[in-house]
Write a protein that holds these residues in place. Structure first.
Motif, short mmCIF file in Angstrom:
data_model
loop_
_atom_site.label_atom_id
_atom_site.label_comp_id
_atom_site.label_asym_id
_atom_site.label_seq_id
_atom_site.Cartn_x
_atom_site.Cartn_y
_atom_site.Cartn_z
N VAL A 374 0.86 -1.18 0.00
CA VAL A 374 0.00 0.00 0.00
C VAL A 374 0.90 1.23 0.00
N PHE A 375 0.65 2.15 -0.96
CA PHE A 375 1.50 3.32 -1.13
C PHE A 375 0.98 4.50 -0.31
N ARG A 376 1.89 5.46 -0.13
CA ARG A 376 1.52 6.68 0.59
C ARG A 376 0.47 7.47 -0.18
N ASP A 377 0.61 7.50 -1.47
CA ASP A 377 -0.38 8.15 -2.32
C ASP A 377 -1.57 7.20 -2.46
N LEU A 378 -2.63 7.49 -1.75
CA LEU A 378 -3.79 6.60 -1.74
C LEU A 378 -4.53 6.58 -3.07
N SER A 379 -4.22 7.54 -3.93
CA SER A 379 -4.86 7.51 -5.25
C SER A 379 -4.31 6.37 -6.11
N LEU A 380 -3.12 5.91 -5.79
CA LEU A 380 -2.55 4.77 -6.51
C LEU A 380 -3.11 3.47 -5.97
N ALA A 381 -3.39 2.56 -6.85
CA ALA A 381 -3.91 1.25 -6.44
C ALA A 381 -2.80 0.45 -5.76
N PRO A 382 -3.12 -0.31 -4.73
CA PRO A 382 -2.09 -1.15 -4.08
C PRO A 382 -1.48 -2.13 -5.07
N GLN A 383 -0.19 -2.32 -4.95
CA GLN A 383 0.54 -3.22 -5.84
C GLN A 383 0.55 -4.63 -5.24
N ARG A 384 0.10 -5.59 -6.03
CA ARG A 384 0.01 -6.97 -5.56
C ARG A 384 0.98 -7.83 -6.35
N CYS A 385 1.78 -8.60 -5.62
CA CYS A 385 2.78 -9.47 -6.22
C CYS A 385 2.49 -10.92 -5.82
N GLU A 386 2.66 -11.82 -6.77
CA GLU A 386 2.46 -13.24 -6.52
C GLU A 386 3.83 -13.90 -6.37
N ILE A 387 4.12 -14.37 -5.17
CA ILE A 387 5.40 -15.03 -4.88
C ILE A 387 5.17 -16.54 -4.94
N ARG A 388 5.96 -17.22 -5.79
CA ARG A 388 5.77 -18.65 -6.01
C ARG A 388 6.91 -19.44 -5.37
N TYR A 389 6.53 -20.58 -4.80
CA TYR A 389 7.47 -21.52 -4.21
C TYR A 389 7.20 -22.89 -4.84
N PRO A 390 7.97 -23.29 -5.84
CA PRO A 390 7.62 -24.48 -6.62
C PRO A 390 7.68 -25.77 -5.83
#
Length: 664
Positions: A374-390
């Motif tokens: 979640v960014f300080r600028d609330l107008s920006l959408a939160p960035q979501r990352c998918e971390i994979r563990y094979p």
């Protein structure tokens, strides 16, 4: 039930201090945003005069280096969940602590009238509870830990590792135990609980100023004492229950007689009730217990009577036990803005360590987790990352290492103010070891290397080969990513478990049916054979009704699907030939019958390529590959040699001669 009450005086502050990486013993304070007043201060800040109820300006004047933390209801929920999660390893029955600020807010919402007379609102008023205190049912855990003293000692070590201050009390009455933990804490002896002092072995090195004979004599005495201890281990093992009972007796429990002389303000009563009791001259708990219940109920309501009945043990207490969630979620509000990924390493490492403890307790591993920034600028959408563990990781260091590698290519659009991780893709934990007699086992080092390669290069760059159910060589294999193969393996293992359960039920049914006699078995076998023959006849009829067009369509669809899953588009000719000496050895083996002809090449082409018959010499064959369920024409395979050099695998079909693969 025997309860262990654990009082955490500054658990909200210490939860933030642990996850944010703040130094232990620092000057911290929790404040309310609306009123801008101090709610609670740490011990270091309290020594400088910072107290609850002060304004922020006054607190910062008294302590210039004071670290202020804003209170939020979600903070208490996350901290309570964290406390219960790691405490779950010491007892299966954990009662979460009550946040004092949430209870105070509830008191303000449900505050009765000034007359304090009994009314419907006062009777429906919930009974208050002791705050900041966690309950553990430890009566059934004494034998597991070898006594309550060891359990409390290990719990205290874990709490100190997390930077938590805690006090303990034991009691069969949960309310008395909570009050005892706050005002009459139990003193745990170090010699009784720590195994380090129990199992400490004396040094065998000679002391200074001691002769060799004296040292040898002392050594013989020590060895004889050890032999006596070894002989007495069997006797100790037989009396585990007696030792557990002795440990129960050695640790004192809180009783009502110890609580009665204490001030009345220790009871979790509303403020107006305590003020009325003070106006009446009631200053101790025993003075309130001596009053008639009827008059107390008419004056203060049903909640006070319920509390006194629970204090005396006349009324059972209702507890809501903590339950481990099926999926993992953790959110952390950062105290500072992070503009680069290296600044997220420490808080993310603490969060993943908490996730690792959760996975170990549930005997599970994670295949993928979602990281939300979640960014300080609330107008920006939160960035979501998918971390994979094979390979389904559960260790904290490995979770953090792969997460950092996959986040290297990430660019932050703005400074980050909060983190959140969510793990829904969980599989049963399976430990794989490399055995010399089993080729299927994979070592831990190779699995970590493959996981690191996939995290750095991408899931589409690191793949493995798997067999497919198809008679054609070019369609009998496919390339799949490590994550997909791990998911398929977990699904296969779950299906095998379900099949084993079904087979066990069938075996039990067959055993129960065998008791009925041989006639019933013969009848069952005849009926099952008739059913099988009828099913086979119907299946043959249904298969015969299929048209050639449908078979051709299905085979083409399977071929297209297999082509899409193949790894390499085309096998090259260069570098695939063998040395002449190795070819001569292989020729000798073939002609002397050492190879039966069912030899397969190391390199298969994705699509067979046409060959001129005069360019090769057929050495051994044919071997026919044909399936009655496929529309493809039959193939006759040969082991051949190219005139330019190299052994190859070719087949002849009605369409001509084709190259299938190379030996190398």
């Amino acid at each position: 039930m025997l309860w262990l009450a654990v009082y955490f005086p500054h658990w909200l502050l210490q939860y933030q201090s642990y996850h944010q990486g703040l130094p232990q013993g620092g000057e911290l304070a929790l404040f309310e945003r609306q009123s801008s007043q101090i709610l609670i201060a740490s011990s270091a800040a309290a020594k400088l005069g910072v107290e609850p109820g002060q304004s922020l300006a006054t607190a910062q004047t008294l302590s210039p280096s004071l670290q202020l933390l804003a209170y939020d209801p979600s903070l208490s929920q996350e901290a309570s969940h964290w406390l219960c999660q790691w405490s779950y390893g010491y007892s299966a029955r954990v009662v979460p602590p009550v946040c004092p600020f949430e209870q105070a807010q509830q008191h303000r919402l449900n505050k009765p009238s000034k007359s304090h007379k009994a009314s419907k609102s006062s009777r429906s008023y919930d009974v208050p509870s002791v705050t900041d205190t966690l309950l553990l049912e430890v009566g059934s855990m004494a034998k597991i830990f070898g006594g309550l003293d060891r359990l409390i000692c290990q719990y205290q070590k874990s709490a100190q590792g997390y930077g938590l201050e805690c006090q303990f009390a034991l009691g069969e009455n949960a309310l008395l135990a909570q009050l005892g933990a706050r005002y009459l804490p139990l003193t745990v002896p170090v010699e009784a609980g720590c195994d380090e002092h129990r199992n400490a072995e004396p040094s065998l090195e000679p002391e200074r100023g001691v002769t060799a004979s004296t040292h040898l004599a002392k050594r013989e005495v020590r060895e004889s004492a050890r032999e006596e201890e070894v002989q007495g281990e069997e006797t100790k093992a037989q009396s585990i229950d007696e030792q557990a009972g002795a440990s129960l007796v050695s640790l004192p429990q809180i009783s009502l007689k110890q609580i009665a002389p204490l001030p009345l303000s220790i009871l979790p009563l509303p403020g107006h009730v305590l003020q009325s009791c003070e106006n009446m001259g009631l200053t101790q708990v025993q003075a309130l217990l001596a009053l008639p219940l009827k008059e107390l109920g008419e004056r203060f309501g049903e909640s006070v009577l319920t509390l006194l009945a629970q204090l005396k043990g006349q009324l059972p207490q209702v507890h809501e036990f903590y339950q481990m969630p099926e999926s993992y979620r953790h959110k952390l509000e950062l105290l500072y803005e992070v503009s680069h990924l290296e600044g997220l390493a420490f808080p993310l490492g603490r969060m993943l360590a908490t996730l690792s403890a959760y996975l170990v307790q549930r005997q599970q591993a994670v295949l993928a987790l979602s990281l939300t920034l979640v960014f300080r600028d609330l107008s920006l959408a939160p960035q979501r990352c998918e971390i994979r563990y094979p390979f389904a990781e559960h260790r904290g260091d490995a979770l953090l290492k792969l997460c950092r590698v996959q986040l290297e290519s990430l660019t932050l659009a703005a400074p980050v103010i909060s983190l959140a991780i969510q793990a829904d893709t969980l599989v049963p934990l399976s430990v794989q070891t490399s055995n010399w007699w089993q080729g299927e086992g994979k070592s831990d080092a190779s699995m970590r290397l493959l996981s690191l390669l996939e995290a750095r290069l991408g899931a589409d760059k690191v793949k493995g080969l798997e067999h497919c159910s198809h008679h054609l060589p070019e369609l009998s294999w496919q390339s799949r990513s490590l994550s997909q193969s791990r998911v398929s393996q977990s699904q296969v293992s779950q299906s095998q478990v379900s099949q084993s359960q079904v087979s066990q039920s069938q075996v039990s049914q067959s055993r129960s049916g065998a008791l009925g006699g041989k006639r019933s078995n013969q009848a069952v076998s005849q009926s099952t054979s008739r059913q099988n023959t009828s099913r086979q006849n119907t299946s043959r009829q249904s298969l015969s009704t299929r048209g050639a067009s449908s078979q051709k369509f299905e085979s083409q669809a399977l071929e297209r699907q297999a082509y899409d899953l193949c790894a390499e588009p085309r096998a090259c000719y260069q570098g695939k030939t063998r040395a002449l000496s190795e070819e001569a050895t292989l020729f000798a083996d073939l002609f002397h019958g050492l190879c039966d002809g069912r030899i397969r090449p190391n390199w298969l082409l994705r699509q067979p390529e046409p060959l001129a018959p005069e360019s090769v010499s057929l050495l051994k064959g044919p071997e026919r590959l044909h399936s009655p369920w496929s529309a493809a024409s039959p193939r006759d395979y040969y082991l051949a040699r190219m005139h330019q050099g190299g052994l190859c695998w070719v087949f002849r079909s009605p369409e001509g001669l084709f190259l299938q693969g190379w030996f190398g």
